[in-house]
Design a protein around this motif. Structure first.
Motif, short mmCIF file in Angstrom:
data_model
loop_
_atom_site.label_atom_id
_atom_site.label_comp_id
_atom_site.label_asym_id
_atom_site.label_seq_id
_atom_site.Cartn_x
_atom_site.Cartn_y
_atom_site.Cartn_z
N VAL A 240 0.84 -1.18 -0.58
CA VAL A 240 -0.01 0.01 0.10
C VAL A 240 0.68 1.24 0.02
O VAL A 240 0.76 2.07 -0.60
N VAL A 241 1.77 1.37 1.12
CA VAL A 241 2.54 2.33 1.42
C VAL A 241 3.43 2.69 -0.57
O VAL A 241 3.53 3.64 -0.97
N PRO A 242 4.78 1.62 -0.13
CA PRO A 242 5.03 1.86 -2.27
C PRO A 242 3.67 2.63 -3.10
O PRO A 242 4.36 3.54 -4.08
N ILE A 243 2.89 1.57 -3.34
CA ILE A 243 1.71 2.30 -4.79
C ILE A 243 1.64 3.91 -4.56
O ILE A 243 1.45 4.38 -4.84
N LEU A 244 0.36 4.42 -3.15
CA LEU A 244 0.39 5.25 -3.00
C LEU A 244 2.12 6.13 -2.93
O LEU A 244 1.86 7.54 -4.03
N LEU A 245 3.27 6.40 -2.81
CA LEU A 245 3.67 6.74 -2.61
C LEU A 245 4.63 7.29 -4.32
O LEU A 245 4.87 8.48 -4.74
N LEU A 246 4.41 5.92 -5.00
CA LEU A 246 4.60 6.09 -6.65
C LEU A 246 3.23 6.24 -7.58
O LEU A 246 3.56 7.93 -8.13
N ALA A 247 2.10 6.84 -6.87
CA ALA A 247 0.98 7.30 -7.54
C ALA A 247 1.39 8.95 -7.13
O ALA A 247 0.98 10.05 -8.39
N SER A 248 1.69 9.73 -6.19
CA SER A 248 2.44 10.62 -5.70
C SER A 248 3.26 10.65 -6.69
O SER A 248 3.39 12.60 -7.29
N PHE A 249 4.11 9.94 -6.89
CA PHE A 249 5.03 10.88 -7.92
C PHE A 249 4.74 11.24 -9.33
O PHE A 249 5.18 11.51 -9.71
N LEU A 250 3.72 10.04 -9.96
CA LEU A 250 3.26 10.38 -10.55
C LEU A 250 2.94 11.25 -11.19
O LEU A 250 2.09 11.97 -12.33
N VAL A 251 1.32 11.68 -10.42
CA VAL A 251 0.87 12.89 -10.17
C VAL A 251 1.14 13.98 -10.64
O VAL A 251 1.47 14.68 -11.71
N THR A 252 2.57 13.76 -9.59
CA THR A 252 3.00 15.32 -10.06
C THR A 252 3.88 15.49 -11.15
O THR A 252 4.43 16.65 -11.84
N LEU A 253 4.95 14.15 -11.32
CA LEU A 253 4.93 13.85 -12.96
C LEU A 253 4.40 15.14 -13.67
O LEU A 253 4.96 15.86 -14.42
N VAL A 254 3.08 14.24 -14.07
CA VAL A 254 2.46 14.44 -14.73
C VAL A 254 1.91 16.68 -14.23
O VAL A 254 1.92 17.15 -15.95
#
Length: 459
Positions: free
Chosen positions: A29-43
């Motif tokens: 859960v925690v790694p997925i949330l971190l990855l999603a946050s990173f992708l949103v910021t990148l977009v």
């Protein structure tokens, strides 16, 4: 430690699947949330870099006014008419030093939908025409900050930017450069203020853009499409009319096999003249005089629609009253009362309109070509008028003579001129007008009264 030990107790040694289930939150859960946050910021960063206009549409608006629309910049959605029934002035925060309207700039309050009605000045009836006296309110029109083009420099904001050559080689306004460009799948003209412009020229440049926005849309005035006023270079974007100014259009009609086709008939003269009169009536209804009616102040579309331009003088008079520089090249088009320094009236524009009809009939001949500037007033005083061109019908020549009467009260009103144009159009000829040979530019400049310091700059 208790959790870890508890997990160890529940799972056999080496049972990986069991350990993942126990530590699901920490491992999945925690790694997925971190990855999603990173992708949103990148977009979001990529959108800011490559599609800033989409970010502007996504951002929530701080405040929305129900009484008026904000003047959108040149990235406004196609469905929004940014000049529709609005009294708009351009401005930006005082931190930007290039656009702080001078304190002498007083704007007239226009009657608009959702805006405060203007106060109609009382006028004392009098038989002779009254001199033109613009009335201004003693308070500023509320300003609205436009949404600016988010890109940084001009070449990144428009497509296919190319310099626009002048019709004459002489230029008087060295502070503004003209370009053709593509914007939102249409051709536009860019009026770009040069970096060398001083503060006064910047105020005048943006003040003129503000005036065009306040003037509002009209089918026979060129459309203001947007501005860039928050960063250099300062730009005003106006629709391009493919046949450019009427004078050069008339000169092209003298030539054979030109591309695009250029044909002038008497019927087209009446049609285009009606369109100019409609625009002039619109200005007069706002207590504005044009003061520069001539062929070079009219623009022509690719469908041969005439739109009245040359509005910078209107803006100057609006803000400075009667105090403005005298243009020597205008004297051949000016009414006699202006030649003797009397105040201009609406009938002064009608005189100039009569001279415009002469230009159209002769395919761009200089008016009063055989008369020098110094002898022009005496020529008018003797009751002489423009010679009848060989291409001109009696109906059209009679209208030219009626517009160019010595006494301003003897000239027809714009409503009368409009009725005569409608009547004349019905019986006008469709025969192509011809003229003898191309125009000699140097000879034209001399006959039209241009000095060496004057130029032929449309926008």
């Amino acid at each position: 430690m208790s959790t870890l030990s508890g997990g160890d107790n529940r799972c056999k040694h080496g049972d990986t699947i069991c350990e993942i289930r126990v530590y699901e939150q920490e491992v999945i859960v925690v790694p997925i949330l971190l990855l999603a946050s990173f992708l949103v910021t990148l977009v979001f960063i990529l959108l800011l870099r490559y599609c800033p206009e989409k970010v502007d549409r996504i951002r929530p608006q701080a405040s929305k006014s129900t009484s008026r629309r904000v003047l959108h910049g040149i990235d406004a959605p196609p469905g929004i008419n940014v000049l529709e029934h609005e009294s708009i002035a351009l401005d930006i925060p005082s931190s930007y030093s290039t656009f702080q309207p001078p304190y002498t700039y007083l704007t007239k309050t226009l009657s608009t939908t959702g805006a405060t009605p203007s106060v109609t000045p009382s006028v004392t009836p009098s038989p002779p025409p009254q001199p033109y006296k613009p009335s201004y309110t003693q308070s500023y029109t509320p300003v609205v900050q436009p949404r600016e083009l988010p890109r940084q420099r001009l070449p990144e904001s428009f497509n296919l930017v190319t310099p626009m050559p002048g019709a004459f080689s002489l230029r008087s306004d060295t502070s503004v450069s003209l370009y053709r460009a593509r914007m939102e799948n249409r051709n536009v003209v860019l009026r770009v203020l040069n970096d060398s412009a001083d503060a006064t020229e910047r105020h005048s440049f943006l003040g003129f853009a503000s005036f065009l926005a306040q003037l509002g849309p009209h089918p026979f005035l060129p459309e203001l499409l947007g501005v860039v006023s928050l960063r250099a270079p300062l730009v005003t974007v106006v629709e391009e009319l493919e046949n450019r100014d009427l004078l050069s259009f008339l000169w092209r009609c003298r030539q054979d096999n030109v591309d695009p086709p250029c044909e002038m008939t008497e019927r087209r003269i009446f049609t285009m003249a009606k369109q100019v009169v409609h625009a002039l009536e619109f200005l007069h209804s706002k207590d504005l005089l044009h003061g520069n009616i001539r062929a070079r102040s009219v623009l022509v579309s690719n469908h041969f629609t005439a739109k009245l331009w040359g509005l910078h003088g209107v803006y100057t008079r609006k803000n400075k009253g009667a105090t403005q520089k005298v243009d020597p090249s205008m004297k051949k088009w000016q009414a006699p009362e202006l030649l003797v320094k009397k105040p201009a009236t609406q009938s002064s524009d009608i005189w100039s309109f009569g001279v415009l009809l002469y230009e159209m009939t002769t395919l761009g001949d200089a008016p009063f070509a055989e008369i020098s500037i110094n002898e022009l007033l005496q020529f008018h005083q003797r009751g002489k008028s423009l010679k009848k061109p060989s291409n001109c019908s009696n109906t059209l020549h009679a209208l030219i003579k009626s517009c160019c009467q010595w006494k301003d009260q003897d000239r027809p009103s714009l409503a009368e001129v409009s009725r005569k144009l409608v009547s004349g159009e019905k019986g006008a000829s469709d025969k192509l007008l011809k003229a003898s040979g191309p125009v000699n530019i140097e000879q034209y400049l001399q006959e039209a009264g241009y000095g060496e310091a004057n130029s032929y700059t449309v926008f």
